[in-house]
Design an enzyme around this catalytic site. Sequence first.
Site, PDB file in Angstrom:
ATOM      1  CG  ASP A   2      -1.679  -3.455  -1.696  1.00  0.00           C
ATOM      2  OD1 ASP A   2      -1.314  -2.370  -1.021  1.00  0.00           O
ATOM      3  OD2 ASP A   2      -1.050  -4.057  -2.617  1.00  0.00           O
TER       4      ASP A   2
ATOM      5  CD  GLU B 142      -0.957   0.022  -7.025  1.00  0.00           C
ATOM      6  OE1 GLU B 142      -0.929  -0.590  -5.855  1.00  0.00           O
ATOM      7  OE2 GLU B 142       0.248   1.102  -7.163  1.00  0.00           O
TER       8      GLU B 142
ATOM      9  CD  GLU C  20       0.425  -5.693   2.424  1.00  0.00           C
ATOM     10  OE1 GLU C  20       0.841  -6.808   2.297  1.00  0.00           O
ATOM     11  OE2 GLU C  20       0.972  -4.706   3.220  1.00  0.00           O
TER      12      GLU C  20
ATOM     13  CG  HIS D  41       7.196  -1.075   4.616  1.00  0.00           C
ATOM     14  ND1 HIS D  41       5.849  -1.761   4.374  1.00  0.00           N
ATOM     15  CD2 HIS D  41       7.587  -0.568   3.272  1.00  0.00           C
ATOM     16  CE1 HIS D  41       5.590  -1.412   3.389  1.00  0.00           C
ATOM     17  NE2 HIS D  41       6.351  -0.769   2.566  1.00  0.00           N
TER      18      HIS D  41
ATOM     19  NE  ARG E  58       0.948  -4.673   9.341  1.00  0.00           N
ATOM     20  CZ  ARG E  58       0.643  -4.555  10.286  1.00  0.00           C
ATOM     21  NH1 ARG E  58       0.393  -5.663  11.436  1.00  0.00           N
ATOM     22  NH2 ARG E  58       0.016  -3.292  11.075  1.00  0.00           N
TER      23      ARG E  58
ATOM     24  CG  HIS F 107       7.769   1.835   7.378  1.00  0.00           C
ATOM     25  ND1 HIS F 107       7.011   1.867   8.902  1.00  0.00           N
ATOM     26  CD2 HIS F 107       7.086   1.962   6.389  1.00  0.00           C
ATOM     27  CE1 HIS F 107       5.601   1.785   7.957  1.00  0.00           C
ATOM     28  NE2 HIS F 107       5.588   1.781   6.728  1.00  0.00           N
TER      29      HIS F 107
HETATM   30  C1  UD1 Z   1       1.157  -0.531   5.799  1.00  0.00           C
HETATM   31  C2  UD1 Z   1       0.368  -1.250   4.930  1.00  0.00           C
HETATM   32  C3  UD1 Z   1       0.947  -1.531   3.843  1.00  0.00           C
HETATM   33  C4  UD1 Z   1       1.939  -0.560   3.139  1.00  0.00           C
HETATM   34  C5  UD1 Z   1       2.435   0.197   4.102  1.00  0.00           C
HETATM   35  C6  UD1 Z   1       3.198   1.462   3.680  1.00  0.00           C
HETATM   36  C7  UD1 Z   1      -1.600  -2.312   5.833  1.00  0.00           C
HETATM   37  C8  UD1 Z   1      -2.030  -3.819   6.420  1.00  0.00           C
HETATM   38  N1  UD1 Z   1      -0.302  -2.348   5.525  1.00  0.00           N
HETATM   39  O1  UD1 Z   1       1.986  -0.967   6.541  1.00  0.00           O
HETATM   40  O2  UD1 Z   1       0.368  -2.189   3.052  1.00  0.00           O
HETATM   41  O3  UD1 Z   1       2.729  -0.877   2.236  1.00  0.00           O
HETATM   42  O4  UD1 Z   1       1.638   0.730   5.169  1.00  0.00           O
HETATM   43  O5  UD1 Z   1       4.265   2.145   4.405  1.00  0.00           O
HETATM   44  O6  UD1 Z   1      -2.503  -1.705   5.484  1.00  0.00           O
HETATM   45  N2  UD1 Z   1       3.666   4.114  12.427  1.00  0.00           N
HETATM   46  C9  UD1 Z   1       3.948   5.268  13.079  1.00  0.00           C
HETATM   47  N3  UD1 Z   1       3.600   6.532  11.963  1.00  0.00           N
HETATM   48  C10 UD1 Z   1       3.278   6.496  10.826  1.00  0.00           C
HETATM   49  C11 UD1 Z   1       2.983   5.185  10.286  1.00  0.00           C
HETATM   50  C12 UD1 Z   1       3.267   3.983  11.083  1.00  0.00           C
HETATM   51  O7  UD1 Z   1       4.224   5.526  14.015  1.00  0.00           O
HETATM   52  O8  UD1 Z   1       3.307   7.414  10.374  1.00  0.00           O
HETATM   53  C13 UD1 Z   1       3.957   2.949  13.180  1.00  0.00           C
HETATM   54  C14 UD1 Z   1       2.808   2.699  14.151  1.00  0.00           C
HETATM   55  O9  UD1 Z   1       3.336   2.342  15.264  1.00  0.00           O
HETATM   56  C15 UD1 Z   1       1.841   1.904  13.490  1.00  0.00           C
HETATM   57  C16 UD1 Z   1       2.734   0.860  12.635  1.00  0.00           C
HETATM   58  O10 UD1 Z   1       3.782   1.834  12.418  1.00  0.00           O
HETATM   59  O11 UD1 Z   1       0.942   1.024  14.440  1.00  0.00           O
HETATM   60  C17 UD1 Z   1       2.438   0.126  11.665  1.00  0.00           C
HETATM   61  O12 UD1 Z   1       1.411   0.965  10.617  1.00  0.00           O
HETATM   62  P1  UD1 Z   1       0.357   0.090   9.786  1.00  0.00           P
HETATM   63  O13 UD1 Z   1      -0.214   1.254   8.899  1.00  0.00           O
HETATM   64  O14 UD1 Z   1      -0.493  -0.799  10.549  1.00  0.00           O
HETATM   65  O15 UD1 Z   1       1.334  -1.005   9.008  1.00  0.00           O
HETATM   66  P2  UD1 Z   1       2.594  -0.699   7.879  1.00  0.00           P
HETATM   67  O16 UD1 Z   1       3.446  -1.689   8.268  1.00  0.00           O
HETATM   68  O17 UD1 Z   1       2.817   0.826   8.116  1.00  0.00           O
HETATM   69  N1  UDP Z   2       8.898   7.054   0.382  1.00  0.00           N
HETATM   70  C1  UDP Z   2       8.982   8.422   0.875  1.00  0.00           C
HETATM   71  N2  UDP Z   2       9.986   8.615   1.812  1.00  0.00           N
HETATM   72  C2  UDP Z   2      10.657   7.537   2.342  1.00  0.00           C
HETATM   73  C3  UDP Z   2      10.543   6.268   1.872  1.00  0.00           C
HETATM   74  C4  UDP Z   2       9.562   6.121   0.918  1.00  0.00           C
HETATM   75  O1  UDP Z   2       8.369   9.422   0.301  1.00  0.00           O
HETATM   76  O2  UDP Z   2      11.367   7.837   3.313  1.00  0.00           O
HETATM   77  C5  UDP Z   2       7.955   6.952  -0.929  1.00  0.00           C
HETATM   78  C6  UDP Z   2       8.326   6.278  -1.953  1.00  0.00           C
HETATM   79  O3  UDP Z   2       8.795   7.006  -3.090  1.00  0.00           O
HETATM   80  C7  UDP Z   2       7.154   5.593  -2.481  1.00  0.00           C
HETATM   81  C8  UDP Z   2       6.326   5.442  -1.324  1.00  0.00           C
HETATM   82  O4  UDP Z   2       6.987   6.160  -0.151  1.00  0.00           O
HETATM   83  O5  UDP Z   2       6.361   6.419  -3.157  1.00  0.00           O
HETATM   84  C9  UDP Z   2       6.372   3.612  -0.925  1.00  0.00           C
HETATM   85  O6  UDP Z   2       6.047   3.767   0.529  1.00  0.00           O
HETATM   86  P1  UDP Z   2       6.236   2.478   1.123  1.00  0.00           P
HETATM   87  O7  UDP Z   2       7.311   1.784   0.556  1.00  0.00           O
HETATM   88  O8  UDP Z   2       5.818   2.868   2.682  1.00  0.00           O
HETATM   89  O9  UDP Z   2       4.973   1.343   0.887  1.00  0.00           O
HETATM   90  P2  UDP Z   2       4.456   0.487  -0.311  1.00  0.00           P
HETATM   91  O10 UDP Z   2       4.808   1.118  -1.687  1.00  0.00           O
HETATM   92  O11 UDP Z   2       5.418  -0.531  -0.056  1.00  0.00           O
HETATM   93  O12 UDP Z   2       3.341  -0.029  -0.081  1.00  0.00           O
END
Ligand code: UD1
Ligand code: UDP
Length: 400
Positions: free
Chosen positions: A122, A144, A158, A239, A241, A271
């Site tokens: 999602d 999923e 999501e 994490h 939003r 995160h």
């Molecule tokens: C995203 C997904 C969320 C998912 C989550 C898993 C959307 C809208 N959100 O949220 O559904 O649960 O990923 O973790 O698709 N950033 C880094 N390095 C990284 C990753 C993130 O620096 O490797 C920082 C960046 O500043 C980036 C911000 O995190 O702009 C947000 O990343 P984004 O993918 O937009 O949203 P998440 O909150 O990570």
């Molecule tokens: N995870 C990981 N390292 C971490 C935290 C989480 O590998 O430091 C894994 C966790 O086991 C799970 C996935 O990341 O499989 C969950 O990711 P996240 O919580 O970012 O996203 P969500 O599942 O909420 O979309």
Amino acid sequence: MNEKHDYRIFSQLLIDLPAMNNANSSAPKVLVIFGTRPEAIKLFPVVRALSAQPALRTVTCVTAQHRQMLDQVLDIAEIRPDHDLDLMRADQSLDELTTRLLQGIGKTLDAVQPQRIIVQGDTATAMCGALAAYYRQIPVSHVEAGLRSYNIYHPWPEEVNRKIIGTIADQHFAPTETSAEALRSENIPENQISITGNTVIDALLVTAEKVGKDIALNPELTALLGRFADRKIIGVTSHRRENFGDGLNQISAALRNIAARDDVALIFPIHLNPNVRAVMNNALGGLDNVAMIEPLDYPNFVGLLGACHFMLTDSGGVQEEAPALGKPVLVMRNTTERPEGVEAGTAKLVGTDPDLIETEACRLLDEQDYYDSMARAHNPFGDGKSSERIADIVAASLTR
Ligand code: UD1
Ligand code: UDP
């Protein structure tokens, strides 16, 4: 970041990936599109299973909506994407991200011209992948499928992303009967729904089997587990939003109150979203028994899941993994699209109210019978064979 590991050793042990693109050049092409950490974890077993299908060509496209957290999984799974859009920007907004994703994925679809695409879950990447494919009338498989909270702001965005994907897809891989039923109630035809289990259990089982035996935990986590050996360890992730602002402030206050106990330690891989880091550093920085560490690679996170007393999380994936390892989970959300863990009694919704989070955490710490009732290993989300089922269905639909 954590010390760089020798991922070649991990991947040989962990994945044993068959040769990619193992079919002849006229075979139908399936494009797997993903961009974040959880999508990569849940799709690496699918990529592996697809690659073992002789009648298919498997092509991978990462949007890199996440960068470092995605690369941690790609390294371990030894996936070298065929297309890497490298789209992440610091603190990206949803509209900027969506625009870049739609355009980037659209160009990739035009170049690759797949017969089918696969998206998972999602995220913005999954939603834009489905939409860009729909604009080209390319069929979409959704891994999923059918998770619903029935609240479009929890989780946000999501819930709407997965509904959009559900409207477009013609193959819905529902992890459980509950998710299949949600799709039926939206009038998705029965012959488009397959109950496959969740591929996260495939990833978890193959990883958990190796952790502590073939794969050593990293030195930082090993040292923390040693330092906190006489305390109950609570694993934390957060994490979402929709929690930014008040929700995260409340969560951080709850964590601070729990950390005031002298019998606990919190290990919190934070995160990389800067909105999360700023709040948590302010509230928890400097506390001896709170270890805020960089995101763990998957085997180390599975190691933390195994070592902790329980998890406090707002993550989707962790709600699925913890029950499989017999770890209670307190879910810091008001709703969940994964009711199976709650129904089975191994997960509990505690929202973001600091008093409720603290009360429920203290019950797990102080009431052994209560803890035991939640700490039962069970697997409502899958049996570890979901990816093979998915690959078989995809191959059959493209080769008949
Ligand atoms: C995203 C997904 C969320 C998912 C989550 C898993 C959307 C809208 N959100 O949220 O559904 O649960 O990923 O973790 O698709 N950033 C880094 N390095 C990284 C990753 C993130 O620096 O490797 C920082 C960046 O500043 C980036 C911000 O995190 O702009 C947000 O990343 P984004 O993918 O937009 O949203 P998440 O909150 O990570
Ligand atoms: N995870 C990981 N390292 C971490 C935290 C989480 O590998 O430091 C894994 C966790 O086991 C799970 C996935 O990341 O499989 C969950 O990711 P996240 O919580 O970012 O996203 P969500 O599942 O909420 O979309």
